[in-house]
Design an enzyme around this catalytic site. Sequence first.
Site, mmCIF file in Angstrom:
data_model
loop_
_atom_site.group_PDB
_atom_site.id
_atom_site.type_symbol
_atom_site.label_atom_id
_atom_site.label_comp_id
_atom_site.label_asym_id
_atom_site.label_seq_id
_atom_site.Cartn_x
_atom_site.Cartn_y
_atom_site.Cartn_z
ATOM 1 N N GLU A 1 41.442 -42.930 -15.629
ATOM 2 C CA GLU A 1 42.567 -42.038 -15.957
ATOM 3 C C GLU A 1 43.880 -42.818 -15.995
ATOM 4 O O GLU A 1 44.758 -42.514 -16.806
ATOM 5 C CB GLU A 1 42.646 -40.906 -14.931
ATOM 6 C CG GLU A 1 41.497 -39.908 -15.078
ATOM 7 C CD GLU A 1 41.530 -38.839 -14.012
ATOM 8 O OE1 GLU A 1 41.280 -39.174 -12.831
ATOM 9 O OE2 GLU A 1 41.802 -37.677 -14.332
ATOM 10 N N GLU B 1 33.354 -38.137 -11.588
ATOM 11 C CA GLU B 1 33.747 -37.189 -10.540
ATOM 12 C C GLU B 1 32.713 -36.076 -10.326
ATOM 13 O O GLU B 1 32.526 -35.585 -9.223
ATOM 14 C CB GLU B 1 35.102 -36.573 -10.870
ATOM 15 C CG GLU B 1 36.278 -37.515 -10.712
ATOM 16 C CD GLU B 1 36.559 -38.330 -11.969
ATOM 17 O OE1 GLU B 1 35.683 -38.455 -12.844
ATOM 18 O OE2 GLU B 1 37.684 -38.862 -12.067
HETATM 19 N N1 T1G Z 1 36.547 -45.200 -2.919
HETATM 20 C C1 T1G Z 1 36.357 -45.862 -1.753
HETATM 21 N N2 T1G Z 1 35.352 -46.756 -1.545
HETATM 22 C C2 T1G Z 1 34.518 -46.973 -2.588
HETATM 23 C C3 T1G Z 1 34.657 -46.326 -3.832
HETATM 24 C C4 T1G Z 1 35.727 -45.402 -3.973
HETATM 25 N N3 T1G Z 1 35.954 -44.772 -5.114
HETATM 26 N N4 T1G Z 1 33.665 -46.775 -4.655
HETATM 27 C C5 T1G Z 1 32.950 -47.658 -3.938
HETATM 28 N N5 T1G Z 1 33.448 -47.782 -2.711
HETATM 29 C C6 T1G Z 1 32.950 -48.676 -1.651
HETATM 30 C C7 T1G Z 1 31.540 -48.304 -1.216
HETATM 31 O O1 T1G Z 1 31.593 -47.283 -0.232
HETATM 32 C C8 T1G Z 1 31.056 -49.623 -0.658
HETATM 33 O O2 T1G Z 1 31.667 -49.773 0.613
HETATM 34 C C9 T1G Z 1 31.711 -50.652 -1.587
HETATM 35 O O3 T1G Z 1 32.831 -49.986 -2.192
HETATM 36 C C10 T1G Z 1 30.788 -51.152 -2.667
HETATM 37 O O4 T1G Z 1 30.294 -49.967 -3.320
HETATM 38 C C11 T1G Z 1 41.481 -38.177 -9.334
HETATM 39 C C12 T1G Z 1 39.511 -37.933 -7.613
HETATM 40 C C13 T1G Z 1 32.147 -48.772 -8.207
HETATM 41 C C14 T1G Z 1 29.961 -48.564 -9.412
HETATM 42 O O5 T1G Z 1 33.023 -42.000 -8.118
HETATM 43 O O6 T1G Z 1 30.178 -45.675 -8.390
HETATM 44 O O7 T1G Z 1 38.681 -40.881 -8.984
HETATM 45 O O8 T1G Z 1 29.595 -49.919 2.010
HETATM 46 O O9 T1G Z 1 27.903 -50.366 -2.673
HETATM 47 O O10 T1G Z 1 26.680 -50.747 -6.133
HETATM 48 O O11 T1G Z 1 39.909 -38.087 -10.998
HETATM 49 O O12 T1G Z 1 30.701 -47.954 -5.844
HETATM 50 O O13 T1G Z 1 30.708 -52.009 1.141
HETATM 51 O O14 T1G Z 1 31.840 -50.612 2.934
HETATM 52 O O15 T1G Z 1 28.552 -48.656 -4.463
HETATM 53 O O16 T1G Z 1 28.415 -52.469 -6.914
HETATM 54 C C15 T1G Z 1 35.623 -41.621 -8.827
HETATM 55 C C16 T1G Z 1 32.262 -44.468 -6.987
HETATM 56 C C17 T1G Z 1 36.261 -41.265 -7.515
HETATM 57 C C18 T1G Z 1 33.105 -44.371 -8.250
HETATM 58 C C19 T1G Z 1 30.199 -50.115 -7.468
HETATM 59 N N6 T1G Z 1 34.977 -42.903 -8.721
HETATM 60 N N7 T1G Z 1 31.780 -45.816 -6.797
HETATM 61 O O17 T1G Z 1 28.831 -50.008 -7.167
HETATM 62 O O18 T1G Z 1 28.816 -51.149 -4.891
HETATM 63 S S1 T1G Z 1 36.955 -39.649 -7.585
HETATM 64 C C20 T1G Z 1 33.684 -42.987 -8.344
HETATM 65 C C21 T1G Z 1 30.720 -46.289 -7.502
HETATM 66 C C22 T1G Z 1 38.329 -39.825 -8.565
HETATM 67 C C23 T1G Z 1 40.189 -38.770 -9.824
HETATM 68 C C24 T1G Z 1 39.046 -38.546 -8.868
HETATM 69 C C25 T1G Z 1 30.222 -47.648 -7.119
HETATM 70 C C26 T1G Z 1 30.653 -48.773 -8.084
HETATM 71 P P1 T1G Z 1 30.908 -50.636 1.747
HETATM 72 P P2 T1G Z 1 28.788 -49.956 -3.812
HETATM 73 P P3 T1G Z 1 28.107 -51.150 -6.304
#
Ligand code: T1G
Length: 655
Positions: A104, A124
């Site tokens: 975004e 999301e």
């Molecule tokens: N926030 C905080 N921590 C996150 C995170 C996030 N969005 N995404 C990943 N982590 C942490 C995860 O907990 C882990 O921590 C480490 O990063 C590695 O992740 C307004 C409200 C990016 C594809 O849904 O899909 O934006 O265990 O093991 O397999 O519209 O993480 O190492 O301490 O998954 O290489 C939208 C979620 C949020 C993306 C990487 N975004 N993340 O995958 O590593 S809502 C998501 C993923 C939002 C707005 C709305 C995957 C990845 P730790 P991982 P990976």
Amino acid sequence: MASPVSYRLEGIIGIITVDSPPVNALSHAVREGIFDAISEAQGDSSEAIVISCDGRTFFAGADITEFDKPLKDPGLPDLVKAIEASSKPVVAAMHGTALGGGFEMALAAHYRCAMPFAKVGLPEVKLGLLPGAGGTQRTTRLAGVKASLDLITSGVPIVAAKAKSLGLIDKIIDGNLLSGAIAWAGQLVADQAPIRRSSEQAVPEYDAAIFEEYRTSLRRRARGQIAPGRIVAAVEAAATMSFTDGLAIEKQAFLDCMASPESAGMRHIFFAEREASKVDDLPRDIVQRPIETVGIIGGGTMGGGIAMSFANAGIQVTMIEISDEALVRGLSIIDRNYAGSVKRGKLSEKQVASYRALISGSTDYAALADVDMVVEAVFENPDLKKKIFKQLDDVCKPGAILATNTSYQDVDAIAAVTSRPEDVVGMHFFSPAHIMKLLEVVRGEKTADDVLASVMAVAKKIRKVAVVSGVCYGFIGNRMLQPYGKTSQMLLLEGATPQQIDSAMESWGMAMGPLRVFDLAGLDIDYTARQALTDEQKGDPMFYRVPDLLVEAGRMGQKSGAGFYTYEGNRKATSDPVVNKMIEKVAAELGVERREISDGEIVERLISSLVDEGRKILDEGIAQRSSDIDIVYIYGYGFPAARGGPMFYADNAVG
Ligand code: T1G
């Protein structure tokens, strides 16, 4: 603490760089740093601004760890607004996975570039949410209604080339991303490129019928979730209202979803899945054993699926069968599965050819002399498994990991027949093994730490969600299925029909009701196991009398065309009055009084049976944590993610 955001001028280009491991999530510090840099750039000598990230990826979204904390300004919507309002062109330079709020941010920039292997997405919905920083409004204006609905309701990221074809990215940069983005920004200035705001663009032509079509398909596909419906409404608002009004619709929907129990459950699962891969008492720096070659014992449905899981991750596989014809049959199961994946568009012919080339077969155990790991996947006969492990002990090299795919047998007893119990572990795959993501990793009493760590690592490599279990009958999932099955039998005898039980559970959110599950698995499997038990070991006949009668009448379940239901030549389960009469007869024989039973009572008793057993599993230390049990039931047993898993549901159930 130093800000994760830096800003510098390079000639006429202002460069905002963010370095906030592990995934540049848009935490408060990141948002504040970017906001301040954008403000500074408005008043300096820059003529264009580039936003980029260090590390593995462009912003992977809002910082999910902040969701349950008070929001600190600037919020993401304010930051996105400031970027788009910039008086100088802003270029977003993406790599890795630009997701959610991260994408975004890019949509609010005036120009977007990305590396060839970058992906963008709005996932999301997988957290029970929808984009909350203008994503539904800007995506619809840039890519059109259908592409926006597909992208946002699926939550599946798309590759840069696809995003470019949809108008979501302007340029693919091969080579050094930052240098390429800076050069491109300079060119935009030289060309006097306009400040191109996506919020001011008109929505491309669309067929208004698409919204109702989408709502109908989502009612089935996203049962129990509220976010998908709100996404359709927000995209419809983008197409029919002003940007400001559409943004208001999106904002209210986001707040409603954020406050919903469905989102709380799905956010819980997001973290629980990552937690499950961690083994609390393993030293973090443990040296793993390399797993580059694997042997599979048994070429049945499970053995074939397991072989594919490893080959699809680039690991060489040798399948062992007892005869040439059994081996040919086993390899043909694999070929049939691959053909299905190509037909469904899951894999390309090229991918299948490369994966299939990694799978060979033999009828001689000597072929396993040098493999790094063996997974035994023969049928559930304890003596046969022990015989196989004795052979493996003789043939396999020192240090080879010896795994059994047993779904409930005693891994310690299997390990005990070898001279190397420390190398023995359970790897319980779920059928179909090349599709189901859950893997129960069974830690034997003597399983070595480095064996466990190596198996957890290879599970991630073969894209499984691994959960560690201790040794007990049925480990985590199948052990909880026992009381669940017994409760379903009691409900039948007390007056509920198979149809009522299954439809009550499926309306509540289960992918499949218990009786349909047992028909699918095959009633004969438990029946055969029960024949080896004494009456005392079998327990109360109320729990098994009906399924015994069904099997004895030749009704083994879906595979025989009839079980609790009839299946005329297809998978559709049809109620059968014969079965209802059989249930009534058994109830009378066993003196069970029958009555009207409500759907609410059915759900409450069945879910409680799972939770009560889960609590025992935790107390006995079979599972590391309650969220692991949630992961097992969501990834292996069709429990609805929107409810967070049986243990999360029980801990948070209102009232
Ligand atoms: N926030 C905080 N921590 C996150 C995170 C996030 N969005 N995404 C990943 N982590 C942490 C995860 O907990 C882990 O921590 C480490 O990063 C590695 O992740 C307004 C409200 C990016 C594809 O849904 O899909 O934006 O265990 O093991 O397999 O519209 O993480 O190492 O301490 O998954 O290489 C939208 C979620 C949020 C993306 C990487 N975004 N993340 O995958 O590593 S809502 C998501 C993923 C939002 C707005 C709305 C995957 C990845 P730790 P991982 P990976």
